[in-house]
Motif scaffolding. Structure first.
Motif, short mmCIF file in Angstrom:
data_model
loop_
_atom_site.label_atom_id
_atom_site.label_comp_id
_atom_site.label_asym_id
_atom_site.label_seq_id
_atom_site.Cartn_x
_atom_site.Cartn_y
_atom_site.Cartn_z
N LEU A 180 29.42 39.98 49.67
CA LEU A 180 30.87 39.95 49.42
C LEU A 180 31.72 40.57 50.53
O LEU A 180 32.95 40.56 50.43
CB LEU A 180 31.21 40.64 48.09
CG LEU A 180 30.60 40.03 46.82
CD1 LEU A 180 31.03 40.83 45.61
CD2 LEU A 180 31.02 38.57 46.67
N TYR A 181 31.10 41.09 51.62
CA TYR A 181 31.93 41.71 52.65
C TYR A 181 32.87 40.70 53.29
O TYR A 181 34.09 40.93 53.37
CB TYR A 181 31.05 42.36 53.74
CG TYR A 181 31.86 42.86 54.91
CD1 TYR A 181 32.50 44.09 54.85
CD2 TYR A 181 32.04 42.08 56.06
CE1 TYR A 181 33.28 44.54 55.90
CE2 TYR A 181 32.82 42.54 57.12
CZ TYR A 181 33.43 43.76 57.03
OH TYR A 181 34.20 44.20 58.08
N ARG A 182 32.33 39.58 53.75
CA ARG A 182 33.19 38.59 54.42
C ARG A 182 34.19 37.97 53.45
O ARG A 182 35.32 37.67 53.83
CB ARG A 182 32.32 37.51 55.08
CG ARG A 182 31.61 38.04 56.33
CD ARG A 182 30.68 37.04 56.96
NE ARG A 182 30.12 37.58 58.19
CZ ARG A 182 29.00 37.14 58.76
NH1 ARG A 182 28.33 36.14 58.20
NH2 ARG A 182 28.57 37.69 59.87
N TRP A 183 33.78 37.79 52.21
CA TRP A 183 34.70 37.27 51.20
C TRP A 183 35.86 38.23 51.01
O TRP A 183 37.03 37.82 50.97
CB TRP A 183 33.97 37.05 49.88
CG TRP A 183 34.87 36.56 48.78
CD1 TRP A 183 35.17 35.27 48.47
CD2 TRP A 183 35.61 37.37 47.86
NE1 TRP A 183 36.06 35.22 47.42
CE2 TRP A 183 36.34 36.49 47.02
CE3 TRP A 183 35.73 38.75 47.66
CZ2 TRP A 183 37.16 36.95 46.00
CZ3 TRP A 183 36.56 39.20 46.64
CH2 TRP A 183 37.27 38.32 45.82
N ALA A 184 35.56 39.53 50.90
CA ALA A 184 36.61 40.52 50.70
C ALA A 184 37.55 40.59 51.91
O ALA A 184 38.77 40.71 51.76
CB ALA A 184 35.99 41.90 50.43
N MET A 185 36.99 40.50 53.11
CA MET A 185 37.83 40.55 54.31
C MET A 185 38.77 39.35 54.37
O MET A 185 39.97 39.50 54.63
CB MET A 185 36.95 40.59 55.56
CG MET A 185 36.24 41.91 55.78
SD MET A 185 37.36 43.30 56.04
CE MET A 185 38.02 42.89 57.65
N ASP A 186 38.23 38.16 54.13
CA ASP A 186 39.01 36.93 54.29
C ASP A 186 39.96 36.66 53.13
O ASP A 186 41.03 36.09 53.31
CB ASP A 186 38.08 35.73 54.48
CG ASP A 186 37.32 35.80 55.80
OD1 ASP A 186 37.73 36.59 56.68
OD2 ASP A 186 36.32 35.08 55.95
N ARG A 187 39.55 37.07 51.90
CA ARG A 187 40.35 36.74 50.72
C ARG A 187 41.24 37.87 50.23
O ARG A 187 42.21 37.63 49.52
CB ARG A 187 39.42 36.33 49.56
CG ARG A 187 38.51 35.16 49.87
CD ARG A 187 39.30 33.88 50.05
NE ARG A 187 38.42 32.75 50.30
CZ ARG A 187 38.85 31.52 50.51
NH1 ARG A 187 40.13 31.26 50.50
NH2 ARG A 187 37.99 30.55 50.76
N VAL A 188 40.90 39.11 50.60
CA VAL A 188 41.66 40.26 50.10
C VAL A 188 42.34 41.01 51.24
O VAL A 188 43.55 41.19 51.24
CB VAL A 188 40.75 41.22 49.30
CG1 VAL A 188 41.56 42.42 48.80
CG2 VAL A 188 40.09 40.50 48.13
N TRP A 189 41.57 41.43 52.26
CA TRP A 189 42.09 42.30 53.30
C TRP A 189 43.09 41.60 54.22
O TRP A 189 44.22 42.05 54.39
CB TRP A 189 40.93 42.87 54.11
CG TRP A 189 41.32 43.92 55.10
CD1 TRP A 189 41.42 43.78 56.47
CD2 TRP A 189 41.67 45.28 54.84
NE1 TRP A 189 41.81 44.96 57.05
CE2 TRP A 189 41.97 45.90 56.07
CE3 TRP A 189 41.76 46.04 53.67
CZ2 TRP A 189 42.35 47.23 56.17
CZ3 TRP A 189 42.14 47.36 53.77
CH2 TRP A 189 42.43 47.95 54.99
N LEU A 190 42.68 40.47 54.82
CA LEU A 190 43.56 39.81 55.79
C LEU A 190 44.84 39.23 55.18
O LEU A 190 45.88 39.24 55.85
CB LEU A 190 42.78 38.72 56.54
CG LEU A 190 41.75 39.25 57.55
CD1 LEU A 190 41.01 38.10 58.22
CD2 LEU A 190 42.41 40.13 58.60
#
Length: 199
Positions: free
Chosen positions: A152-162
């Motif tokens: 879920l790291y890349r999902w969280a970065m692309d969908r939540v953080w950015l």
């Protein structure tokens, strides 16, 4: 980051960054235009529309020059590892991305090309976020290389953080750091208590 090998031009600004990420992975990351532009910490997006792989429209506030604008752009890919984004309006004419292999991984050159820059209003429209964009992109690539394998790291970065506003990212980061410090202090307090209690 370095200026070595940077392209020269009378009305151009550029940033060159080296990263241990291999060229193929770097090309894949740069291929996602929305992610690539949202990494810029000075750009606050009101909207992003990409109806085709080679065109996008974005409403943005650039905090580096306090300018609100609508970016309407077309993408021209010159190779698997190089492409140019041409803007329909504004002082900035294009942004070029070029990826080259490097001994430690790969090298990315980002070049902003402008029309003739005059004084006054036009000069105020110059985008001053390029260096910060390079720094943020380098940090993003390093974190992706280190933590990208976690679930879920890349999902969280692309969908939540950015998608968050840059200011919201900074505040969230500070809150997380403070929360982590609180947890560590509480754990230290319990450890001291149990050591004293065990005597």
């Amino acid at each position: 980051m370095t200026g070595a090998g940077a392209p020269q031009g009378p009305d151009a600004a550029w940033v060159v960054l080296e990263t241990p990420v291999d060229p193929a992975r770097l090309a894949a990351i740069c291929g996602d235009l929305e992610r690539l532009y949202r990494i810029n910490p000075f750009l606050e997006f009101a909207s992003w529309q990409q109806d085709a792989p080679d065109r996008f429209r974005a409403e943005v506030l650039n905090h580096s020059n306090a300018q609100r604008s609508v970016m309407m752009a077309r993408v021209t890919r010159t190779s698997d590892r190089a492409f140019r984004v041409d803007y329909q309006e504004g002082l900035k004419k294009s942004t070029r991305f070029e990826i080259q292999p490097a001994p430690s991984g790969s090298r990315l050159t980002i070049t902003d090309e402008y029309g003739p820059v005059g004084a006054g209003a036009q000069d105020a429209a110059v985008d001053r976020s390029l260096h910060a964009w390079g720094v943020a992109l380098k940090s993003y690539l390093e974190r992706d290389r280190r933590w990208g394998g976690l679930p879920l790291y890349r999902w969280a970065m692309d969908r939540v953080w950015l998608p968050m506003k840059p200011a919201a990212r900074r505040i969230t980061f500070l809150v997380l750091v403070i929360a982590l410090a609180d947890v560590l202090l509480i754990a230290l307090g319990f450890a001291i208590y149990w050591l004293e209690f065990g005597r």
